[in-house]
Structures are given as C-alpha cells and as structure tokens.
Scaffold this active site. Sequence first.
Site, PDB file in Angstrom:
ATOM      1  N   HIS A 107      97.512 -87.359  39.568  1.00 22.74           N
ATOM      2  CA  HIS A 107      96.053 -87.350  39.460  1.00 22.74           C
ATOM      3  C   HIS A 107      95.548 -88.785  39.551  1.00 22.74           C
ATOM      4  O   HIS A 107      95.943 -89.647  38.771  1.00 22.74           O
ATOM      5  CB  HIS A 107      95.614 -86.741  38.130  1.00 22.74           C
ATOM      6  CG  HIS A 107      94.140 -86.865  37.866  1.00 22.74           C
ATOM      7  ND1 HIS A 107      93.199 -86.187  38.591  1.00 22.74           N
ATOM      8  CD2 HIS A 107      93.463 -87.624  36.967  1.00 22.74           C
ATOM      9  CE1 HIS A 107      91.989 -86.503  38.144  1.00 22.74           C
ATOM     10  NE2 HIS A 107      92.126 -87.369  37.160  1.00 22.74           N
TER      11      HIS A 107
ATOM     12  N   LYS B 229      86.937 -93.449  38.434  1.00 21.96           N
ATOM     13  CA  LYS B 229      87.783 -93.692  39.605  1.00 21.96           C
ATOM     14  C   LYS B 229      87.062 -93.327  40.909  1.00 21.96           C
ATOM     15  O   LYS B 229      87.060 -94.099  41.861  1.00 21.96           O
ATOM     16  CB  LYS B 229      89.087 -92.885  39.482  1.00 21.96           C
ATOM     17  CG  LYS B 229      89.938 -93.249  38.274  1.00 21.96           C
ATOM     18  CD  LYS B 229      91.260 -92.524  38.275  1.00 21.96           C
ATOM     19  CE  LYS B 229      91.120 -91.012  38.172  1.00 21.96           C
ATOM     20  NZ  LYS B 229      90.505 -90.577  36.891  1.00 21.96           N
TER      21      LYS B 229
ATOM     22  N   ASP C 261      91.333 -87.483  43.592  1.00 20.89           N
ATOM     23  CA  ASP C 261      91.727 -86.481  42.605  1.00 20.89           C
ATOM     24  C   ASP C 261      93.221 -86.200  42.609  1.00 20.89           C
ATOM     25  O   ASP C 261      93.886 -86.344  41.576  1.00 20.89           O
ATOM     26  CB  ASP C 261      90.954 -85.173  42.794  1.00 20.89           C
ATOM     27  CG  ASP C 261      91.172 -84.221  41.624  1.00 20.89           C
ATOM     28  OD1 ASP C 261      90.923 -84.643  40.484  1.00 20.89           O
ATOM     29  OD2 ASP C 261      91.611 -83.082  41.851  1.00 20.89           O
TER      30      ASP C 261
ATOM     31  N   ARG D 207      95.175-112.004  30.128  1.00 18.77           N
ATOM     32  CA  ARG D 207      94.112-112.858  30.669  1.00 18.77           C
ATOM     33  C   ARG D 207      94.662-113.929  31.602  1.00 18.77           C
ATOM     34  O   ARG D 207      93.898-114.705  32.168  1.00 18.77           O
ATOM     35  CB  ARG D 207      93.339-113.520  29.522  1.00 18.77           C
ATOM     36  CG  ARG D 207      92.705-112.520  28.578  1.00 18.77           C
ATOM     37  CD  ARG D 207      91.875-113.181  27.504  1.00 18.77           C
ATOM     38  NE  ARG D 207      90.758-113.939  28.051  1.00 18.77           N
ATOM     39  CZ  ARG D 207      89.870-114.582  27.301  1.00 18.77           C
ATOM     40  NH1 ARG D 207      89.974-114.555  25.976  1.00 18.77           N
ATOM     41  NH2 ARG D 207      88.885-115.258  27.870  1.00 18.77           N
TER      42      ARG D 207
END
Length: 323
Positions: free
Chosen positions: A142, A163, A181, A247
């Site tokens: 998915h 998404k 999907d 980061r």
Amino acid sequence: MKGTFTVSLKRIIDSFNLEALYLPKDSSEIYISSSAVNRPGLELGGFFEHYNKNRIQILGRSETSYIAHFDSAERSDRICRLLQPGPPAVIISRGIEPESELSDAVRKYGVPLLRTNDETSAFMSDLISFLNVQLAPRVTRHGVFVEVYGEGILLLGESGVGKSETAIELIKRGHRLVADDAVEIRKVSSKTLVGSAPDKIRHFIELRGIGIINARRIFGMGSVKLTEKIDLIINLEQWDPNKIYDRMGIESETTEILGNHIPSITIPVKPGRNLAIIIEVAAMNNRQKKMGFNAAKELLKGLGMYSETDEENRPADEFSAYE
C-alpha cells in the site's frame, strides 16, 4: 503476494512478433514458468544429464547446422529425445526453415514450434529479460509510486497522511505517476526492484473529498509511466514532537523488500510543510549519494568533525544499498 508465476505463450508471441509454425492448442492456454532458456547443443549431441524440460528451447544456426549433418533416421532420433520430455516451446531463430523431422516431432509430442527472424543471441537476451520481469517474485504494498527527476520514489505511510495529494502536486510540477494506492513490486535481480500499478487501477488516483480521478486523462500522457525502478523509499508519518528526527543525513537507512535493501528516509508531515518540494530535494540528494557525494559528510569534514576513519569503521552493509 509471493508465489510461483507464469506467463502465457500468447503474450510471448505477441511481444516478440513470433511466427507460429505449429501450436497443439490455443497459445493463451500454454504457460511458461521458467525464466531461463536453453540452446540444446549438448542435448542434440546426446548429453541429457542436466536437461531442464521446463525451459524454452532455442535453435539457432549452430544447432540446425549440426543436426543437418546426420541422416534422416539419426536426425529424427536426436530431435525426438529432445522433445519427448515436453518442453514448453521450441523457437527457431534467423528465420531458418525447420527440418521435416523437427516438424514431425513437434506434432508427435505436442510441442509448440515458433520462429523469429532475429539473430539468436540478441533474441535470447531480449527473451530472458522479458521472462525475468514477467516471472519475477513480487509483492503488493500500500503506497504511492512516482518518478521524480528520474528517481523511482515509493511513498509509504498510513491512510490519510497525504500520499495521493503529494503525488498530484508532483505531477503538476512535471513528474510522473506510476501507481497509487497499490504498488506491485517485482524483484527482477538481486539488486533491483521494479514497481508498477495493477492493470485495473493503472493511472487512477483517489483524492478524499473529490473521489477517483484518471491522471492520464486530466494531466496527459506525459504525467504517467508504466514501470520504474525503486531507488528510494520515503516513509511519511504525522509529526511527533516527542520523536527525534534525523537532521544531518549521515546514517544510511534501508528498507527490506523481497530480500533487497532499498535506501529509505522518514519525513514528518505537518501543516505548512511543502511535501512535493521536499520529495524533489530527497530525490536529487539520493542521486548525489549514489554518485558518491554526501553533503552532510562534506560539511562535517570542513568543520573537522568527520574523518575517513569514521567511514572505515562502519559496517560494510551500510554502504551496500548505494553500490
């Protein structure tokens, strides 16, 4: 879903424009299960110890010239020994006319006989590549799969994280949709995964509040692509203020799919973040890493906070995803 897959002989005939000289039944009812093919030089010489009857047999100029040296009875005997186990098909290359003994034997044992005008080695290479894709181990995930600056980006995350909306923004910015999907992932080699959309939902995108749209019809043919190699996996998740996110980008994370390890990163989502631009930068940065440049390492080296010794002491598998 993992399993053993097959491809119909009809699909091979159509894909390579093969001439059907003999078919015992409809080619759509004949299935190929092996991605390997065989030029039966040793078998025609009488050696069958490692003969695999599930492979397509390719007869080129060398094989046909060799068998032509024998008299009709010997030629028939050698061909029958080759075809009696029931290989899925015999393909003659270079447009060579089959010997009468071969035409008789394929009818006797019910083996399809096909012909191509292509040169033998080139045809074999193309056929093996085709079979590797069609018969590759596969799994469906998915997510959303897009091509961004030539990089295949697989977006994963929970439903509703954004998404599909991000994919629409990327399409508007000139990138291409592969699947929404459901992404069908195939392992075509020990280092390569290829993603595509299931046939029935290809080019469709679901947008909450709007419904189903067809990206190809709205944005044009240049907005979609059938398949693409998976270069980077991006996990989208809701921003967690208690979680520490990377980061710097020094460490190389990977996600395992079908035994292959693909570079992956996690991007937190919250209002105000332009995910499309972030994904574009992630795609370009991933390409730079594959070419040997890591911006975070360069910065730390310039500050005297990173040395080559640090890399030498890291496990080798941390770099394998980019090799």
